[in-house]
Design a protein around this motif. Structure first.
Motif, mmCIF file in Angstrom:
data_model
loop_
_atom_site.group_PDB
_atom_site.id
_atom_site.type_symbol
_atom_site.label_atom_id
_atom_site.label_comp_id
_atom_site.label_asym_id
_atom_site.label_seq_id
_atom_site.Cartn_x
_atom_site.Cartn_y
_atom_site.Cartn_z
ATOM 1 N N ASP A 1 65.348 177.227 -35.163
ATOM 2 C CA ASP A 1 66.572 177.704 -34.526
ATOM 3 C C ASP A 1 67.775 177.139 -35.272
ATOM 4 O OD1 ASP A 1 68.478 178.736 -32.917
ATOM 5 O OD2 ASP A 1 67.945 177.612 -31.104
ATOM 6 N N PRO A 2 68.516 177.965 -36.026
ATOM 7 C CA PRO A 2 69.656 177.404 -36.783
ATOM 8 C C PRO A 2 70.810 176.961 -35.896
ATOM 9 C CG PRO A 2 69.604 179.795 -37.001
ATOM 10 C CD PRO A 2 68.357 179.405 -36.263
ATOM 11 N N GLU A 3 70.860 177.454 -34.644
ATOM 12 C CA GLU A 3 71.947 177.081 -33.742
ATOM 13 C C GLU A 3 71.569 175.946 -32.809
ATOM 14 O OE1 GLU A 3 73.111 180.529 -31.648
ATOM 15 O OE2 GLU A 3 73.679 181.685 -33.441
ATOM 16 N N ALA A 4 70.367 175.396 -33.008
ATOM 17 C CA ALA A 4 69.938 174.305 -32.139
ATOM 18 C C ALA A 4 70.765 173.051 -32.411
ATOM 19 C CB ALA A 4 68.460 174.016 -32.349
ATOM 20 N N ARG A 5 70.942 172.263 -31.392
ATOM 21 C CA ARG A 5 71.747 171.051 -31.516
ATOM 22 C C ARG A 5 70.923 169.946 -32.156
ATOM 23 N NH1 ARG A 5 74.931 168.099 -26.496
ATOM 24 N NH2 ARG A 5 76.068 166.542 -27.761
ATOM 25 N N ALA A 6 71.457 169.369 -33.214
ATOM 26 C CA ALA A 6 70.729 168.302 -33.910
ATOM 27 C C ALA A 6 70.689 167.047 -33.050
ATOM 28 C CB ALA A 6 71.412 168.007 -35.243
ATOM 29 N N PRO A 7 69.594 166.253 -33.148
ATOM 30 C CA PRO A 7 69.525 165.002 -32.364
ATOM 31 C C PRO A 7 70.606 164.022 -32.793
ATOM 32 C CG PRO A 7 67.733 165.118 -33.949
ATOM 33 C CD PRO A 7 68.385 166.458 -33.959
ATOM 34 N N PHE A 8 71.025 163.213 -31.854
ATOM 35 C CA PHE A 8 72.118 162.273 -32.102
ATOM 36 C C PHE A 8 71.652 161.160 -33.033
ATOM 37 C CE2 PHE A 8 74.226 158.281 -30.844
ATOM 38 C CZ PHE A 8 75.516 158.596 -31.232
ATOM 39 N N GLN A 9 72.452 160.938 -34.070
ATOM 40 C CA GLN A 9 72.210 159.871 -35.023
ATOM 41 C C GLN A 9 73.443 158.985 -35.073
ATOM 42 O OE1 GLN A 9 69.486 159.077 -36.569
ATOM 43 N NE2 GLN A 9 68.277 160.885 -35.982
ATOM 44 N N PRO A 10 73.344 157.754 -34.615
ATOM 45 C CA PRO A 10 74.527 156.872 -34.616
ATOM 46 C C PRO A 10 74.965 156.520 -36.031
ATOM 47 C CG PRO A 10 72.584 155.651 -33.961
ATOM 48 C CD PRO A 10 72.162 157.081 -34.039
ATOM 49 N N LYS A 11 76.260 156.409 -36.209
ATOM 50 C CA LYS A 11 76.804 156.061 -37.516
ATOM 51 C C LYS A 11 76.607 154.569 -37.793
ATOM 52 C CE LYS A 11 80.367 159.629 -37.518
ATOM 53 N NZ LYS A 11 81.831 159.907 -37.608
ATOM 54 N N PRO A 12 76.334 154.247 -39.029
ATOM 55 C CA PRO A 12 76.160 152.809 -39.348
ATOM 56 C C PRO A 12 77.479 152.063 -39.251
ATOM 57 C CG PRO A 12 76.099 154.131 -41.347
ATOM 58 C CD PRO A 12 76.124 155.106 -40.210
ATOM 59 N N LYS A 13 77.410 150.841 -38.733
ATOM 60 C CA LYS A 13 78.572 149.969 -38.595
ATOM 61 C C LYS A 13 78.340 148.678 -39.363
ATOM 62 C CE LYS A 13 80.005 151.757 -34.102
ATOM 63 N NZ LYS A 13 80.371 151.414 -32.705
ATOM 64 N N GLN A 14 79.422 147.992 -39.618
ATOM 65 C CA GLN A 14 79.351 146.749 -40.389
ATOM 66 C C GLN A 14 79.382 145.544 -39.464
ATOM 67 O OE1 GLN A 14 82.556 146.942 -43.184
ATOM 68 N NE2 GLN A 14 81.638 148.629 -44.381
ATOM 69 N N LYS A 15 79.305 144.382 -40.085
ATOM 70 C CA LYS A 15 79.372 143.081 -39.398
ATOM 71 C C LYS A 15 78.244 142.926 -38.392
ATOM 72 C CE LYS A 15 84.354 142.595 -39.964
ATOM 73 N NZ LYS A 15 85.643 142.354 -39.287
ATOM 74 N N GLY A 16 77.051 143.397 -38.751
ATOM 75 C CA GLY A 16 75.890 143.163 -37.907
ATOM 76 C C GLY A 16 75.793 144.003 -36.670
ATOM 77 N N ARG A 17 76.605 145.073 -36.576
ATOM 78 C CA ARG A 17 76.554 145.919 -35.378
ATOM 79 C C ARG A 17 75.610 147.101 -35.554
ATOM 80 N NH1 ARG A 17 82.740 147.113 -34.213
ATOM 81 N NH2 ARG A 17 82.705 147.312 -36.503
ATOM 82 N N SER A 18 74.879 147.169 -36.678
ATOM 83 C CA SER A 18 73.922 148.246 -36.898
ATOM 84 C C SER A 18 72.481 147.736 -36.830
ATOM 85 C CB SER A 18 74.175 148.894 -38.271
ATOM 86 O OG SER A 18 75.406 149.560 -38.295
ATOM 87 N N SER A 19 72.271 146.806 -35.987
ATOM 88 C CA SER A 19 70.901 146.316 -35.825
ATOM 89 C C SER A 19 70.062 147.354 -35.084
ATOM 90 C CB SER A 19 70.908 144.987 -35.058
ATOM 91 O OG SER A 19 71.472 145.179 -33.772
ATOM 92 N N THR A 20 68.755 147.182 -35.102
ATOM 93 C CA THR A 20 67.856 148.136 -34.467
ATOM 94 C C THR A 20 68.100 148.205 -32.966
ATOM 95 O OG1 THR A 20 66.224 147.603 -36.173
ATOM 96 C CG2 THR A 20 65.439 148.781 -34.217
ATOM 97 N N ALA A 21 68.359 147.073 -32.343
ATOM 98 C CA ALA A 21 68.574 147.053 -30.892
ATOM 99 C C ALA A 21 69.856 147.799 -30.512
ATOM 100 C CB ALA A 21 68.644 145.616 -30.396
ATOM 101 N N SER A 22 70.919 147.599 -31.298
ATOM 102 C CA SER A 22 72.184 148.281 -30.978
ATOM 103 C C SER A 22 72.066 149.794 -31.196
ATOM 104 C CB SER A 22 73.312 147.715 -31.830
ATOM 105 O OG SER A 22 73.055 147.961 -33.208
#
Length: 612
Positions: A544-565
């Motif tokens: 489905d080309p109009e299907a909504r893509a799953p949410f992917q969080p943007k990477p952040k710096q200063k340790g805020r892109s850990s797996t838990a966050s």
């Protein structure tokens, strides 16, 4: 002896040189107001020392407006005046306007010109689309209000015929009507004695100014029937079965015994269309520039007169087609058949849009009113019926006639004329949008020959009748619309205006593919076809080309892109989507409960007091 007056008693004091000077005239942009003691001295402007002392006494936080560069006088800030009881607006002469503001428009009158169904709510679409729909609705409402307000300019009113106490209007003869009306209206009643070439078929132009008629023995003529000026008169030396004006009075279509011929207003043959052979009936669709022909072999052909091509040739499979009419509202062609049915056709479909069983015998005549709401049919069973075309196709009224009606015609205001032998009966209703009442005829007239054609003249209370003895013009009060649109159908237009109108009409031509039963459906979205196309596209692409893509969080710096966050942010978005689904389901629950609720009883019950 006269003595000189003592100084200081009766002699006025001498004025200073500054006061003796003439005062400067005040301009209209200068104001008389000056600052009070808090800001400036009310005394003469020459006392500069006093002004300096007051200027030093001003508070520090006080704010005063800038001085005007024109008058160089201090000005006070303008405060809006609050009037509890404002005075009505006055004109230049000082007279008070008794009707301030725009003229009020009654809701009933504005509703007559409204084309938007406000009962349907706007769809829950994007904000941009919704704003466009709201703007279109506001423009439509403004246009309907202006049209309702300009209706006051339509000074002409429809005519009517009323008898004296208990007198039947059907007994009033045409001679009595001619004696009672004015000279201009009496001149519209005439008889053309043409027994040599009859019987005749006739047709009026869209403007109602010109009349064309053709006899069975080849006589074809066109004239300005108001001034009785003959435009052309020829004999085609062939049987004429039907005749029609095209988009203007300059072109004429004649169905002759072999082929279809096109003539101009001078009687010169322009075209001979051999693909349309043995034509029995003609109908012209002005907004589509289509000429519909019903032939003896049973074919319904659509000819585009703007380009000279045949758009569609449909086989009705019902034998000879000699009963045909058009629906002015949606441009659908109605065909009457020998098995008692009436079929509805569009050039976009090879099969009929609908079939209505009207009579036990064959159908002799069909007519549709100008609003496209009612259809009148007559058959070999001597029945005259009125049908409702608003989706139900059910008969509203019926009447048995001593002689079956061979020809039917509706006027612009809903009057129904029926030709039975050498008698013409006319029935009237309560108004334009109401069906005609078949209980008692409105007018009756006997002719010198059998009727072979009926047509009401647009914008004139005139009924044209073609019979074996010639042409008769009857006066029918209240048959036509009293006011015409000068930009659409102007009977007094010049040749230059007609040419300009033809160019605009060609630019606004409606395609033949848009002819359908309900023209309002063209502005709606075809949800079924849209879903089908989307499903086929998914099957063809595999996703489905109009299907909504799953949410992917943007990477952040200063340790805020850990797996838990990252997992925490994904879960937060999922919870928001779940809340939206629950909120929508809760909103839909009351609607489902209302549908399941039992209908209330008409009579109250004694047990209703225990209901909560």
């Amino acid at each position: 002896m006269e003595t000189a007056p003592k100084p200081g008693r009766d002699v006025p004091p001498k004025k200073n040189s500054s006061q003796a000077k003439k005062k400067k005239p005040r301009r209209y942009w200068e104001e008389e107001t000056t600052l009070t003691a808090a800001g400036a001295s009310p005394g003469p402007p020459g006392n500069k020392k006093r002004n300096r002392e007051l200027r030093h006494q001003r508070p520090k936080n006080a704010s005063f407006p800038k001085r005007s560069r024109i008058s160089r006088k201090p000005q006070l800030p303008k405060k809006p005046r609050e009037r509890r009881n404002p005075e009505p607006q006055r004109s230049l002469s000082g007279a008070q306007d008794p009707f301030p503001g725009p003229a009020p428009v009654p809701v009933e009158v504005a509703q007559k010109f409204c084309r938007i169904d406000k009962s349907k709510k706007l769809p829950h679409s994007k904000s941009k689309t919704r704003s466009r729909l709201e703007v279109a609705e506001a423009e439509e409402q403004e246009a309907s209000t202006k049209a309702a307000r300009s209706e006051l300019l339509l000074v002409e009113e429809p005519g009517f015929l009323e008898g004296e106490d208990g007198e039947d209007t059907a007994k009033i003869r045409q001679a009595d009507i001619v004696e009672a009306v004015d000279i201009a209206s009496a001149a519209k009643h005439f008889d053309l004695n043409l027994r040599q070439f009859g019987p005749y078929r006739l047709n009026y132009s869209r403007t109602g100014r010109h009349l064309a008629f053709g006899g069975r023995r080849g006589h074809v003529a066109a004239l300005d029937w108001v001034t009785k000026r003959l435009m052309c008169e020829i004999n085609v030396m062939e049987a004429v079965r039907d005749i029609r004006f095209l988009h203007s009075e300059a072109l004429l279509a004649v169905a002759q015994s072999r082929w279809l011929h096109i003539y101009d207003n001078q009687g010169i043959e322009l075209h001979c269309i051999r693909r349309c052979d043995r034509v029995m009936r003609l109908e012209f669709l002005p907004f589509h520039f289509l000429l519909a022909t019903a032939s003896e072999p049973g074919f319904l052909t659509y000819l585009d007169v703007s380009v000279g091509k045949i758009v569609a040739a449909l086989n009705a499979r019902a034998g000879r087609l000699d009963v045909m009419t058009k629906n002015p509202y949606n441009a659908v062609i109605h065909l009457g058949h020998s098995n008692g049915t009436v079929s509805l056709w569009s050039p976009a479909m090879k099969e009929p849009l609908a079939k209505i069983l009207c009579h036990r015998g064959g159908v002799r005549a069909v007519a549709v009113d100008s609003t496209g709401t009612y259809m009148a049919t007559s058959g070999l069973d001597h029945q005259l019926k009125i049908f409702d075309l608003r989706g139900t196709f059910q008969p509203l009224s019926a009447r048995t006639l001593p002689q079956g009606a061979g020809h039917l015609a509706f006027s612009q205001r809903g009057l129904l004329a029926a030709g039975m032998g050498d008698v013409v009966n006319i029935w009237a209703g309560q108004g334009k949008a109401s069906p005609p009442s078949l209980e008692q005829p409105y007018l009756t007239h006997r002719l010198s020959g059998h009727v072979h054609g009926l047509h009401f003249c647009p914008f004139e209370d005139v009924l044209g009748v073609g019979h074996t003895g010639g042409i008769t013009s009857m006066l029918v009060p209240g048959a036509a619309e009293p006011n015409f649109d000068g930009l659409e159908s102007n009977p007094y237009r010049s040749q230059k205006q007609r040419q300009e109108w033809e160019v605009k009409a060609l630019l606004e031509k409606v395609p033949a593919e848009l002819i359908c039963l309900d023209p309002r459906a063209l502005a709606e979205v075809d949800v079924i076809s849209l879903e089908q196309e989307k499903k086929e596209r998914i099957e063809r692409l595999g996703y489905d080309p109009e299907a909504r893509a799953p949410f992917q969080p943007k990477p952040k710096q200063k340790g805020r892109s850990s797996t838990a966050s990252l997992v925490k942010r994904k879960r937060k978005v999922m919870d928001e989507e779940q809340r939206d689904k629950v909120r929508q389901s809760l909103e839909q629950q009351p609607q489902k409960q209302e549908k399941k609720a039992k209908p209330s009883r008409d009579r109250p019950s004694a047990l209703d007091r225990f209901l909560r």
